[in-house]
Design a protein around this motif. Structure first.
Motif, short mmCIF file in Angstrom:
data_model
loop_
_atom_site.label_atom_id
_atom_site.label_comp_id
_atom_site.label_asym_id
_atom_site.label_seq_id
_atom_site.Cartn_x
_atom_site.Cartn_y
_atom_site.Cartn_z
N LEU A 1 0.81 -1.22 0.00
CA LEU A 1 0.00 0.00 0.00
C LEU A 1 0.85 1.28 0.00
CD1 LEU A 1 -2.79 -1.09 2.50
CD2 LEU A 1 -2.89 -1.03 0.00
N VAL A 2 1.94 1.28 0.77
CA VAL A 2 2.75 2.49 0.88
C VAL A 2 3.85 2.51 -0.19
CG1 VAL A 2 4.28 3.84 2.37
CG2 VAL A 2 2.26 2.71 3.34
N GLU A 3 4.66 1.46 -0.24
CA GLU A 3 5.81 1.48 -1.14
C GLU A 3 5.42 1.29 -2.61
OE1 GLU A 3 8.95 -1.06 0.11
OE2 GLU A 3 8.88 -0.38 2.19
N GLN A 4 4.45 0.38 -2.86
CA GLN A 4 4.09 0.11 -4.25
C GLN A 4 2.97 1.01 -4.76
OE1 GLN A 4 3.29 -4.10 -4.67
NE2 GLN A 4 5.22 -4.68 -3.70
N SER A 5 1.98 1.30 -3.90
CA SER A 5 0.82 2.08 -4.35
C SER A 5 0.94 3.56 -4.01
CB SER A 5 -0.46 1.52 -3.73
OG SER A 5 -0.68 0.18 -4.13
N GLY A 6 1.94 3.93 -3.21
CA GLY A 6 2.18 5.34 -2.95
C GLY A 6 1.30 5.97 -1.89
N TRP A 7 0.66 5.16 -1.04
CA TRP A 7 -0.15 5.74 0.03
C TRP A 7 0.75 6.47 1.02
CZ3 TRP A 7 -4.63 2.23 2.15
CH2 TRP A 7 -5.47 1.86 1.09
N SER A 8 0.20 7.50 1.66
CA SER A 8 0.91 8.15 2.75
C SER A 8 0.81 7.28 3.99
CB SER A 8 0.30 9.52 3.05
OG SER A 8 -1.02 9.37 3.59
N MET A 9 1.69 7.52 4.95
CA MET A 9 1.63 6.77 6.20
C MET A 9 0.34 7.06 6.95
SD MET A 9 4.13 4.67 6.58
CE MET A 9 4.05 4.31 8.35
N GLU A 10 -0.15 8.30 6.85
CA GLU A 10 -1.41 8.65 7.50
C GLU A 10 -2.57 7.84 6.92
OE1 GLU A 10 1.54 11.73 8.12
OE2 GLU A 10 0.74 10.80 6.28
N ARG A 11 -2.60 7.74 5.60
CA ARG A 11 -3.67 6.96 4.94
C ARG A 11 -3.53 5.49 5.31
NH1 ARG A 11 -7.47 4.80 4.04
NH2 ARG A 11 -8.57 4.37 2.09
N TYR A 12 -2.32 5.01 5.38
CA TYR A 12 -2.08 3.61 5.74
C TYR A 12 -2.60 3.32 7.14
CZ TYR A 12 0.67 -0.61 6.88
OH TYR A 12 1.08 -1.87 7.28
N GLU A 13 -2.32 4.20 8.09
CA GLU A 13 -2.80 3.99 9.46
C GLU A 13 -4.32 4.03 9.52
OE1 GLU A 13 -0.87 6.07 12.64
OE2 GLU A 13 1.09 6.03 11.64
N GLU A 14 -4.93 4.92 8.74
CA GLU A 14 -6.39 4.97 8.69
C GLU A 14 -6.96 3.66 8.17
OE1 GLU A 14 -7.31 8.23 6.19
OE2 GLU A 14 -6.75 9.78 7.65
#
Length: 213
Positions: free
Chosen positions: A187-200
């Motif tokens: 989600l973060v490294e491959q799809s470019g999500w922010s850490m905030e979005r990942y935690e949500e």
């Protein structure tokens, strides 16, 4: 006696600091070059120490385990997260919403620090039986941690009462899957999500798949 004691304490602190530098260097090297592509000389160069000093802290497979533990939780050792100070601190928070935010933030940041290292760990285990043994030990402790997490959620009444042992194990497996290093990698490294979005997303996934029981 006091000067000798002081000298002994100083040497122990210096040794501990050196080992921490070596493990930090190992984490960087294993992440960049993989397990097979990293030599003790590479780690020595990154840490700014001699190869002999690295060997005294080795072998390489033990450096891999120590590097992962230190990067994930802040220190190496066989204790589960629940047994470590960071786990006790998270559980000590009485407010349920704050507890969950703290738990999710810890996991997300730990995944961020170890995502590449975890990939190297898995790759090394596929070809080295001794690394596989280390991985099996780590996964065993991980299962204990997620069982403890489900117990904590039960204690806080965040999951339905009356769960069977089999259902508890299932929920622990689900939680382990949600917060796995692979979720951060995708989600973060491959799809470019922010850490905030990942935690949500982690919190929302827990609410849907775990809290419902």
């Amino acid at each position: 006696m006091p000067p000798r004691s002081y000298t002994s304490t100083l040497r122990a602190e210096q040794a501990a600091n050196t080992r921490q530098r070596i493990l930090d260097a190992a984490a960087l090297c294993f992440t960049r070059g993989g397990y097979a592509g990293t030599s003790l000389a590479d780690i020595a160069t990154e840490a700014g120490v001699s190869v002999e000093t690295v060997k005294l802290n080795g072998p390489k497979r033990e450096l891999l385990m120590g590097a992962f533990e230190q990067a994930f939780s802040g220190s190496e050792g066989r204790e589960t997260i629940a047994e470590r100070e960071v786990g006790r601190d998270i559980r000590s928070v009485s407010d349920h919403a704050e507890f969950l935010r703290g738990y999710i933030h810890f996991v997300a940041e730990a995944n961020r620090r170890t995502s590449g290292l975890w990939a190297s760990f898995l790759s090394a285990a596929s070809s080295d039986p001794l690394v596989q043994e280390s991985l099996d030990d780590l996964l065993s402790r991980r299962r204990v941690d997620f069982a403890a997490a489900i117990s904590e959620l039960e204690r806080r009444k965040l999951v339905p009462a009356g769960l069977t042992d089999a259902r508890r194990r299932e929920l622990a497996d689900v939680l382990s899957f949600i917060v796995s290093p692979e979720s951060h990698q995708q989600l973060v490294e491959q799809s470019g999500w922010s850490m905030e979005r990942y935690e949500e997303w982690l919190l929302a996934a827990m609410e849907r798949l775990v809290f419902a029981g």
